[in-house]
Structures are given as structure tokens and as C-alpha cells.
Design an enzyme around this catalytic site. Structure first.
Site, PDB file in Angstrom:
ATOM      1  N   SER A 242      52.646 -43.120   1.352  1.00  0.00           N
ATOM      2  CA  SER A 242      51.218 -42.502   1.314  1.00  0.00           C
ATOM      3  C   SER A 242      50.360 -43.353   2.286  1.00  0.00           C
ATOM      4  O   SER A 242      50.550 -44.658   2.386  1.00  0.00           O
ATOM      5  CB  SER A 242      50.581 -42.087   0.361  1.00  0.00           C
ATOM      6  OG  SER A 242      50.228 -43.076  -0.481  1.00  0.00           O
ATOM      7  N   LYS A 243      49.198 -42.705   2.492  1.00  0.00           N
ATOM      8  CA  LYS A 243      48.292 -43.839   3.129  1.00  0.00           C
ATOM      9  C   LYS A 243      47.691 -44.811   2.494  1.00  0.00           C
ATOM     10  O   LYS A 243      47.063 -45.874   2.546  1.00  0.00           O
ATOM     11  CB  LYS A 243      46.981 -42.896   3.889  1.00  0.00           C
ATOM     12  CG  LYS A 243      47.496 -42.086   4.923  1.00  0.00           C
ATOM     13  CD  LYS A 243      46.530 -41.042   5.648  1.00  0.00           C
ATOM     14  CE  LYS A 243      47.392 -40.366   6.679  1.00  0.00           C
ATOM     15  NZ  LYS A 243      46.825 -38.809   6.535  1.00  0.00           N
TER      16      LYS A 243
END
Ligand code: GLU
Length: 302
Positions: A242-243
Site C-alpha cells: 500500500s502507499k
């Protein structure tokens, strides 16, 4: 006419997981000779990162993924969501909810697994409409929830196969937040319907959301698109990229001298599209690409 889309949120730089989803959605549209729509999902404003929109468009273009329409930006499209909301309200599909997050946690019957979504205990379903109207008139904060009656629908996913939500797993869900902003579930359906998207390709973490979205399509009298939820890329610890977690960004790879073709080659291999990891242009993969080829692919560790 085939129409697909990519709908990133501008909450950070694009990482390999995002790139893999974008690549598959683009390949599927290009293989069908269709129109690829770019839509920026920026309604969750606290999470929006300044500059991320331009950066992500630059990253996608660098990777070789071009689009034919857009970028459409959701924050410019409030009237589309307001119209959809009014239809839901007129037809009796939504009700105001005055509960705070804390109320909902407290009322939940079972102890919650951290990170698990709490099934809304329907507290405000029982509020008399006249009482609700009086509370709204006096300015009490309220969201609007969609009324889920019976078992929510399952569906046949092009990539993930049959998905039937476990009974009781989907409670009445928010379609308009207390600050008046449309929730993702409503905005995504209103947009995909308005943009006449016939195939939604997105990451597997949104599989369960789709049942909620099917309820909204039905309530709006719209035919849903087909859905394809592509496998996720996981970090070495098995947790989804994920970011915020393990997400090596395309920008970092590019700065380290990795070519777009090398990234596409690696992603194509991880997705089971090619035996080798050899560099390849995205465009070269479009000929003969078939979503069904992804059917047996599970989440992969990068
Ligand atoms: N905006 C969502 C995301 O970035 C994707 C929504 C969708 O494809 O339906 O995860």
C-alpha cells in the site's frame, strides 16, 4: 462500445501494486479496442496529498498506459452524486443516521478484530421519521445509510470467480457522510454508470464492496458492469502493498534507473501473463490479452 477505467485516489505516489492493477485494466480495454477512462477519486479530502494527482498521471504515462478520456475529477462532479443520492432518497433506500463512530463500536455485539469493519447495528433504522426530521432541523450531524434488506447479492467475478458475501457480513452502509460528501460506494457507482463503464477492473481488496455497489445499481435501476478483481501484490511479510506499507513507488524505481519496460515485464510475470520477466512494452502485451488468463492467479509476493 467497450469502456473501462482506472480510478486512482491521489493519496500518494503509485507503487507496484497500483501499477499492476492499472496495467491489467488498461490491457483489457486495449485488447477490446475500447475507450480507457481516467478518473481521479479525491473525495476523501484529508487523505489527498497535494501534487499526487499530477504525479500519478505522469507515472502512468511513463509506464506506457495512455487514456482516451479524462482525467475526470470526482470533486468536480458533485451534482452527479447528488442526483443519484436524491433518487435513492426518493425511493426510500436511505435513512439518516445520527450515530458517531464511537456509538457504533459500543453497540456492536461481538468484540471486533482490529481493522475489521463493524456491521452497523441498525440503531437509526428504528428512529421515527418525524423525530429524525426534527433532529435534522435542529442541526444534528447525520450521515445517510443505505438500507440492506436480506442477503446482499453475490456475483461472478471475471478473475476472482464466484463471490457470495457471508450472510450478515454487510450491514446498512453509508452513502453520504455527515459532512455531506458522497461516500465511495455511491460515487463509484454513479460515475461508472454515468461514464457507461462496461467492465470494472480493480484490486481484489474491493471485492466485498461490490455487493454493496450491486445494491446501489439495482436501486438506481442501472445495469451493473462486469467485475474483475485482480490479485494483490504483497510485501515480503505477506501484507498487501500500500502507499504506506512496502509500496516501492514507480518514481523510486525510475530514479534508480529501472526502465518502464522492466517494470511491465516484472508485473506481467507476477500476473502470470508471461513466463519470463524480460522487459516488454505494455502495448506489446495487449494483443490477445484475455482477462480470463488471470483466473488462477493468487496474491503474489513481490
Ligand atoms: N479509488 C479506489 C482506489 O484507489 C479504486 C476504486 C475503484 O476502482 O472502484 O483504491
Amino acid at each position: 462500445m467497450a469502456r473501462g477505467r482506472y480510478a486512482p485516489s491521489p493519496t500518494g505516489r503509485i507503487h507496484l501494486g497500483n501499477a499492476s492493477t492499472a496495467l491489467v485494466s488498461w490491457l483489457s480495454v486495449r485488447a477490446r479496442g475500447g475507450t480507457y477512462v481516467m478518473r481521479i477519486e479525491d473525495l476523501d479530502s484529508p487523505r489527498v496529498v497535494p501534487g499526487a494527482l499530477d504525479a500519478l498521471l505522469g507515472d502512468l504515462a511513463w509506464l506506457g498506459l495512455d487514456w482516451d478520456e479524462g482525467p475526470y475529477v470526482q470533486s468536480d462532479r458533485r451534482p452527479v452524486y447528488d442526483a443519484a443520492f436524491e433518487t435513492l432518497r426518493r425511493e426510500g433506500h436511505v435513512y439518516p443516521c445520527f450515530c458517531s463512530r464511537r456509538d457504533i463500536q459500543a453497540a456492536a455485539s461481538a468484540p471486533q478484530v482490529p481493522g475489521d469493519e463493524v456491521v452497523y447495528p441498525e440503531t437509526c433504522r428504528a428512529v421515527d421519521p418525524a423525530v429524525a426530521a426534527a433532529r435534522i432541523a435542529r442541526g444534528d450531524a447525520h450521515a445517510f445509510r443505505f438500507r440492506v434488506d436480506g442477503d446482499p447479492p453475490g456475483f461472478d467475478d471475471r478473475v476472482a470467480g464466484r463471490f457470495d458475501p457471508p450472510p450478515g457480513s454487510i450491514g446498512d452502509f453509508v452513502v453520504r457522510r455527515a459532512d455531506g460528501v458522497p461516500a465511495y460506494q455511491l460515487a463509484v457507482v454513479a460515475d461508472d454508470a454515468a461514464m457507461e463503464i462496461d467492465e470494472v477492473v480493480r484490486a481484489r481488496d474491493l471485492l466485498a464492496s461490490t455487493s454493496r455497489q450491486l445494491l446501489i445499481y439495482d436501486a438506481l435501476g442501472r445495469v451493473p458492469p462486469s467485475f474483475a478483481h485482480v490479485p494483490l501484490l504483497l510485501g515480503p511479510d505477506g501484507v498487501r502493498l500500500s502507499k504506506r506499507h512496502h509500496g516501492v513507488t514507480l518514481a523510486e524505481l525510475r530514479e534508480a534507473g529501472v526502465s518502464a519496460e522492466a517494470i511491465v515485464g516484472r508485473l506481467a510475470h507476477l500476473l502470470g501473463l508471461r513466463k519470463t520477466e524480460a522487459p516488454v512494452e505494455a502495448r506489446a502485451l495487449a494483443d490477445g490479452f484475455d482477462l480470463d488468463a488471470l483466473g488462477g492467479v493468487t496474491d503474489r509476493i513481490v
